[in-house]
Design a protein around this motif. Structure first.
Motif, PDB file in Angstrom:
ATOM      1  N   TYR A 132       0.830  -1.206   0.000  1.00 40.44           N
ATOM      2  CA  TYR A 132       0.000   0.000   0.000  1.00 40.44           C
ATOM      3  C   TYR A 132       0.863   1.255   0.000  1.00 40.44           C
ATOM      4  CZ  TYR A 132      -4.625  -2.042   0.498  1.00 40.44           C
ATOM      5  OH  TYR A 132      -5.807  -2.697   0.265  1.00 40.44           O
ATOM      6  N   ASP A 133       1.940   1.231   0.773  1.00 36.32           N
ATOM      7  CA  ASP A 133       2.839   2.382   0.790  1.00 36.32           C
ATOM      8  C   ASP A 133       3.421   2.629  -0.592  1.00 36.32           C
ATOM      9  OD1 ASP A 133       2.411   2.778   3.486  1.00 36.32           O
ATOM     10  OD2 ASP A 133       4.161   1.612   4.120  1.00 36.32           O
ATOM     11  N   ALA A 134       3.808   1.540  -1.271  1.00 34.17           N
ATOM     12  CA  ALA A 134       4.381   1.690  -2.611  1.00 34.17           C
ATOM     13  C   ALA A 134       3.335   2.189  -3.606  1.00 34.17           C
ATOM     14  CB  ALA A 134       4.969   0.363  -3.065  1.00 34.17           C
ATOM     15  N   LEU A 135       2.119   1.658  -3.527  1.00 38.54           N
ATOM     16  CA  LEU A 135       1.056   2.122  -4.421  1.00 38.54           C
ATOM     17  C   LEU A 135       0.739   3.589  -4.176  1.00 38.54           C
ATOM     18  CD1 LEU A 135      -1.338  -0.979  -4.257  1.00 38.54           C
ATOM     19  CD2 LEU A 135       0.018  -0.232  -6.221  1.00 38.54           C
ATOM     20  N   LEU A 136       0.765   3.983  -2.918  1.00 42.26           N
ATOM     21  CA  LEU A 136       0.518   5.381  -2.596  1.00 42.26           C
ATOM     22  C   LEU A 136       1.644   6.271  -3.104  1.00 42.26           C
ATOM     23  CD1 LEU A 136      -1.365   7.337  -1.127  1.00 42.26           C
ATOM     24  CD2 LEU A 136      -0.044   6.946   0.952  1.00 42.26           C
ATOM     25  N   ALA A 137       2.885   5.781  -3.016  1.00 45.76           N
ATOM     26  CA  ALA A 137       4.016   6.566  -3.508  1.00 45.76           C
ATOM     27  C   ALA A 137       3.959   6.752  -5.020  1.00 45.76           C
ATOM     28  CB  ALA A 137       5.322   5.889  -3.111  1.00 45.76           C
ATOM     29  N   LEU A 138       3.354   5.785  -5.709  1.00 47.75           N
ATOM     30  CA  LEU A 138       3.243   5.882  -7.168  1.00 47.75           C
ATOM     31  C   LEU A 138       2.036   6.697  -7.617  1.00 47.75           C
ATOM     32  CD1 LEU A 138       4.082   2.222  -8.300  1.00 47.75           C
ATOM     33  CD2 LEU A 138       5.528   4.254  -8.545  1.00 47.75           C
ATOM     34  N   ALA A 139       1.152   7.048  -6.697  1.00 47.46           N
ATOM     35  CA  ALA A 139      -0.098   7.714  -7.068  1.00 47.46           C
ATOM     36  C   ALA A 139       0.100   8.951  -7.942  1.00 47.46           C
ATOM     37  CB  ALA A 139      -0.891   8.072  -5.806  1.00 47.46           C
ATOM     38  N   PRO A 140       1.095   9.804  -7.685  1.00 46.33           N
ATOM     39  CA  PRO A 140       1.259  10.983  -8.557  1.00 46.33           C
ATOM     40  C   PRO A 140       1.604  10.631 -10.000  1.00 46.33           C
ATOM     41  CG  PRO A 140       2.407  11.300  -6.471  1.00 46.33           C
ATOM     42  CD  PRO A 140       2.008   9.864  -6.525  1.00 46.33           C
ATOM     43  N   SER A 141       2.087   9.420 -10.221  1.00 52.01           N
ATOM     44  CA  SER A 141       2.500   9.032 -11.573  1.00 52.01           C
ATOM     45  C   SER A 141       1.444   8.215 -12.303  1.00 52.01           C
ATOM     46  CB  SER A 141       3.814   8.230 -11.520  1.00 52.01           C
ATOM     47  OG  SER A 141       4.849   9.000 -10.958  1.00 52.01           O
ATOM     48  N   TYR A 142       0.314   7.946 -11.679  1.00 52.10           N
ATOM     49  CA  TYR A 142      -0.729   7.195 -12.358  1.00 52.10           C
ATOM     50  C   TYR A 142      -1.294   8.029 -13.516  1.00 52.10           C
ATOM     51  CZ  TYR A 142      -0.723   4.000  -8.369  1.00 52.10           C
ATOM     52  OH  TYR A 142      -0.354   3.100  -7.404  1.00 52.10           O
TER      53      TYR A 142
ATOM     54  N   LEU B 103       2.437  -0.453 -13.774  1.00 52.28           N
ATOM     55  CA  LEU B 103       3.721  -0.654 -14.439  1.00 52.28           C
ATOM     56  C   LEU B 103       4.212   0.643 -15.079  1.00 52.28           C
ATOM     57  CD1 LEU B 103       3.207  -4.128 -16.158  1.00 52.28           C
ATOM     58  CD2 LEU B 103       4.794  -3.591 -14.306  1.00 52.28           C
ATOM     59  N   ALA B 104       3.289   1.350 -15.694  1.00 56.72           N
ATOM     60  CA  ALA B 104       3.672   2.624 -16.326  1.00 56.72           C
ATOM     61  C   ALA B 104       4.137   3.626 -15.283  1.00 56.72           C
ATOM     62  CB  ALA B 104       2.486   3.182 -17.119  1.00 56.72           C
ATOM     63  N   ALA B 105       3.428   3.683 -14.150  1.00 58.85           N
ATOM     64  CA  ALA B 105       3.804   4.623 -13.087  1.00 58.85           C
ATOM     65  C   ALA B 105       5.165   4.280 -12.504  1.00 58.85           C
ATOM     66  CB  ALA B 105       2.734   4.619 -12.000  1.00 58.85           C
ATOM     67  N   ARG B 106       5.441   2.997 -12.337  1.00 60.72           N
ATOM     68  CA  ARG B 106       6.738   2.602 -11.799  1.00 60.72           C
ATOM     69  C   ARG B 106       7.859   2.989 -12.759  1.00 60.72           C
ATOM     70  NH1 ARG B 106       8.622  -3.425 -12.209  1.00 60.72           N
ATOM     71  NH2 ARG B 106       8.676  -2.583 -14.346  1.00 60.72           N
ATOM     72  N   ASP B 107       7.661   2.698 -14.062  1.00 60.64           N
ATOM     73  CA  ASP B 107       8.684   3.049 -15.043  1.00 60.64           C
ATOM     74  C   ASP B 107       8.867   4.557 -15.132  1.00 60.64           C
ATOM     75  OD1 ASP B 107       8.990   0.369 -15.503  1.00 60.64           O
ATOM     76  OD2 ASP B 107       7.796   0.345 -17.340  1.00 60.64           O
ATOM     77  N   ARG B 108       7.773   5.293 -15.035  1.00 59.50           N
ATOM     78  CA  ARG B 108       7.860   6.753 -15.103  1.00 59.50           C
ATOM     79  C   ARG B 108       8.627   7.302 -13.905  1.00 59.50           C
ATOM     80  NH1 ARG B 108       2.471   9.929 -16.363  1.00 59.50           N
ATOM     81  NH2 ARG B 108       2.904   8.811 -18.291  1.00 59.50           N
ATOM     82  N   GLN B 109       8.374   6.740 -12.745  1.00 58.42           N
ATOM     83  CA  GLN B 109       9.085   7.227 -11.566  1.00 58.42           C
ATOM     84  C   GLN B 109      10.568   6.915 -11.650  1.00 58.42           C
ATOM     85  OE1 GLN B 109       9.049   5.320  -7.543  1.00 58.42           O
ATOM     86  NE2 GLN B 109       7.713   7.038  -7.019  1.00 58.42           N
TER      87      GLN B 109
ATOM     88  N   GLU C  63       5.333  -2.053 -24.277  1.00 62.03           N
ATOM     89  CA  GLU C  63       5.704  -1.199 -25.400  1.00 62.03           C
ATOM     90  C   GLU C  63       4.693  -0.066 -25.584  1.00 62.03           C
ATOM     91  OE1 GLU C  63       6.240  -3.463 -28.897  1.00 62.03           O
ATOM     92  OE2 GLU C  63       7.866  -4.696 -28.073  1.00 62.03           O
ATOM     93  N   TYR C  64       3.411  -0.420 -25.417  1.00 59.43           N
ATOM     94  CA  TYR C  64       2.400   0.627 -25.560  1.00 59.43           C
ATOM     95  C   TYR C  64       2.530   1.645 -24.428  1.00 59.43           C
ATOM     96  CZ  TYR C  64      -2.022   3.068 -25.780  1.00 59.43           C
ATOM     97  OH  TYR C  64      -2.964   4.049 -25.834  1.00 59.43           O
ATOM     98  N   ILE C  65       2.836   1.151 -23.226  1.00 60.38           N
ATOM     99  CA  ILE C  65       2.987   2.043 -22.080  1.00 60.38           C
ATOM    100  C   ILE C  65       4.093   3.061 -22.346  1.00 60.38           C
ATOM    101  CG2 ILE C  65       3.745   2.113 -19.654  1.00 60.38           C
ATOM    102  CD1 ILE C  65       2.353  -0.554 -19.264  1.00 60.38           C
ATOM    103  N   VAL C  66       5.249   2.546 -22.839  1.00 55.91           N
ATOM    104  CA  VAL C  66       6.382   3.426 -23.085  1.00 55.91           C
ATOM    105  C   VAL C  66       6.033   4.484 -24.123  1.00 55.91           C
ATOM    106  CG1 VAL C  66       8.753   3.522 -23.945  1.00 55.91           C
ATOM    107  CG2 VAL C  66       8.046   1.683 -22.409  1.00 55.91           C
ATOM    108  N   SER C  67       5.375   4.059 -25.229  1.00 52.72           N
ATOM    109  CA  SER C  67       5.006   5.022 -26.268  1.00 52.72           C
ATOM    110  C   SER C  67       3.986   6.035 -25.761  1.00 52.72           C
ATOM    111  CB  SER C  67       4.478   4.290 -27.493  1.00 52.72           C
ATOM    112  OG  SER C  67       3.301   3.559 -27.169  1.00 52.72           O
ATOM    113  N   SER C  68       3.041   5.551 -24.915  1.00 52.76           N
ATOM    114  CA  SER C  68       2.034   6.460 -24.364  1.00 52.76           C
ATOM    115  C   SER C  68       2.681   7.486 -23.438  1.00 52.76           C
ATOM    116  CB  SER C  68       0.968   5.677 -23.601  1.00 52.76           C
ATOM    117  OG  SER C  68       0.294   4.794 -24.451  1.00 52.76           O
ATOM    118  N   GLN C  69       3.649   7.034 -22.651  1.00 53.44           N
ATOM    119  CA  GLN C  69       4.328   7.968 -21.745  1.00 53.44           C
ATOM    120  C   GLN C  69       5.077   9.043 -22.540  1.00 53.44           C
ATOM    121  OE1 GLN C  69       6.753   5.309 -19.457  1.00 53.44           O
ATOM    122  NE2 GLN C  69       5.243   5.175 -17.796  1.00 53.44           N
ATOM    123  N   LYS C  70       5.730   8.613 -23.632  1.00 52.41           N
ATOM    124  CA  LYS C  70       6.446   9.589 -24.426  1.00 52.41           C
ATOM    125  C   LYS C  70       5.486  10.593 -25.056  1.00 52.41           C
ATOM    126  CE  LYS C  70      10.360   6.572 -25.561  1.00 52.41           C
ATOM    127  NZ  LYS C  70      11.085   5.865 -26.643  1.00 52.41           N
TER     128      LYS C  70
END
Length: 396
Positions: A298-308, A340-346, A384-391
């Motif tokens: 839960y702590d990790a999910l909360l830490a990723l919340a700004p990147s969702y 997964l996208a939020a983790r990679d973005r962070q 792959e879609y996540i990475v392209s969407s983030q870009k």
């Protein structure tokens, strides 16, 4: 008395029963007023002592040690009576009933079997048993005054008790489930085995009354029933006592296993506002380990919340629907992709918070499903879609 072709079976059975009893002693010390637990410990202890005392070598040793021929007989018979009473007391306290009724039946049972035990001892001292009979006591003294009554008293009381206990266990097993039902279904036939044991010995005693010789039923046939009955009885009583704990431990371990993909994904996510305590799995109770694991997740999910990123989630959701997943499953898969996208973005932009944090939509019962979705091929292939969407989102 009981005998058999080998002492090993008696000592092994008795040792196992006493070991199970010893494992319950700490709980008995903490809950010394628990009638059910006291009855269970008494039953296991009396059954273990009965098997050890009934071994042929133990019978001979007890007679030699005290210098009284056949003193082992009232020792074994009294222990048998105690075992009978403890069996009924345990069943009485197991069954759901008004507390006052349970206490009344328990007191009556204790009083009745206490009197029977005293009667066995009194009848032995009133009789005369000068010839030591370590294996054929029941048949040899079947016609001796007082000893005859003692033998019949213990066999009949034991057999009737076991028949009643078998009927109660079988009838009650139809109204319960789980480990209690399994234990009762084992105990019902086990008690019938003991009834057969008593019936064989009574048959040999009655044969002596009519001038016939069926002594082999005492020293050859009936002992074959003793050790299996005690082992099955220990299993039948142990299952309801330890079954719920084992089932709960299995449930916790299953949840820990289910959370493994989510744990591997989020264990390196920094959580500056949370204190992480390392819990060594080899000396941490599974329930405590599960609570700590959930808290960390839960702590990790909360830490990723700004990147969702809702854009990533919507894209993954529609892609999952097109891939044939049901709506509820597609929603969980989309959440996994967004995590997964939020983790990679962070990882790529640790100081960048593209979105304001939102309350977490997940609860404790959602975490296993979310974890399994992270392990699915779709969530991994969606990278792959996540990475392209983030870009694309970052470029905009």
């Amino acid at each position: 008395m009981t005998s058999g072709p080998s002492n090993l079976g008696f000592y092994l059975s008795g040792g196992i029963l006493l070991l199970v009893c010893a494992l319950k002693v700490p709980a008995l010390v903490r809950r010394r007023h628990d009638t059910l637990l006291r009855a269970a410990c008494l039953l296991l202890f009396s059954a273990g002592c009965l098997m050890i005392l009934a071994a042929p070598d133990s019978i001979t040793a007890l007679n030699r040690l005290t210098g009284i021929p056949n003193i082992a007989a009232p020792a074994v018979y009294t222990t048998t009576v105690v075992f009978s009473g403890a069996s009924l007391v345990l069943i009485i306290n197991w069954r759901p009933a008004p507390p006052e009724q349970t206490r009344r039946f328990t007191r009556l049972c204790v009083a009745a079997y206490g009197l029977i035990a005293l009667a066995v001892i009194a009848l032995f001292w009133a009789g005369n048993a000068p010839v030591e009979q370590p294996t054929l006591f029941d048949a040899y003294y079947a016609t001796t005054p007082y000893l005859r009554e003692m033998i019949v008293l213990y066999l009949v009381s034991h057999g009737v008790t076991m028949a009643i206990a078998s009927a109660l266990c079988w009838r009650w097993s139809g109204t319960v489930g789980g480990s209690l039902r399994a234990g009762l279904r084992i105990l019902a036939p086990t008690y019938l085995i003991i009834v057969c044991y008593d019936a064989l010995r009574l048959t040999a005693v009655a044969a002596r009354w009519t001038g016939h010789d069926l002594d082999y039923l005492v020293d050859e046939v009936s002992p074959l029933f003793a050790a299996p009955a005690c082992l099955l009885g220990a299993l039948g009583f142990a299952l309801p006592l330890i079954g719920p704990r084992v089932a709960e431990t299995a449930r916790v371990l299953r949840q820990l296993w289910q959370l493994q993909p989510l744990w591997r994904t989020l264990r390196d996510v920094p959580t500056p506002s949370a204190v992480r305590v390392r819990l060594p799995w080899w000396r941490t109770p599974p329930a405590v380990l599960l609570t700590g694991r959930r808290t960390t997740l839960y702590d990790a999910l909360l830490a990723l919340a700004p990147s969702y990123d809702p854009v990533v989630r919507d894209a993954a959701y529609h892609a999952a629907l097109r891939g044939g997943e049901e709506d509820s499953r597609a929603a969980i898969t989309a959440d996994a992709a967004m995590i997964l996208a939020a983790r990679d973005r962070q990882r790529s932009s640790p100081g960048h918070l593209p979105h304001a944090p939102h309350p977490l939509p997940w609860r404790a019962h959602d975490l296993p499903s979310l974890s399994q979705a992270l392990a699915s091929p779709f969530a991994r292939n969606f990278r792959e879609y996540i990475v392209s969407s983030q870009k694309a989102v970052h470029h905009e």
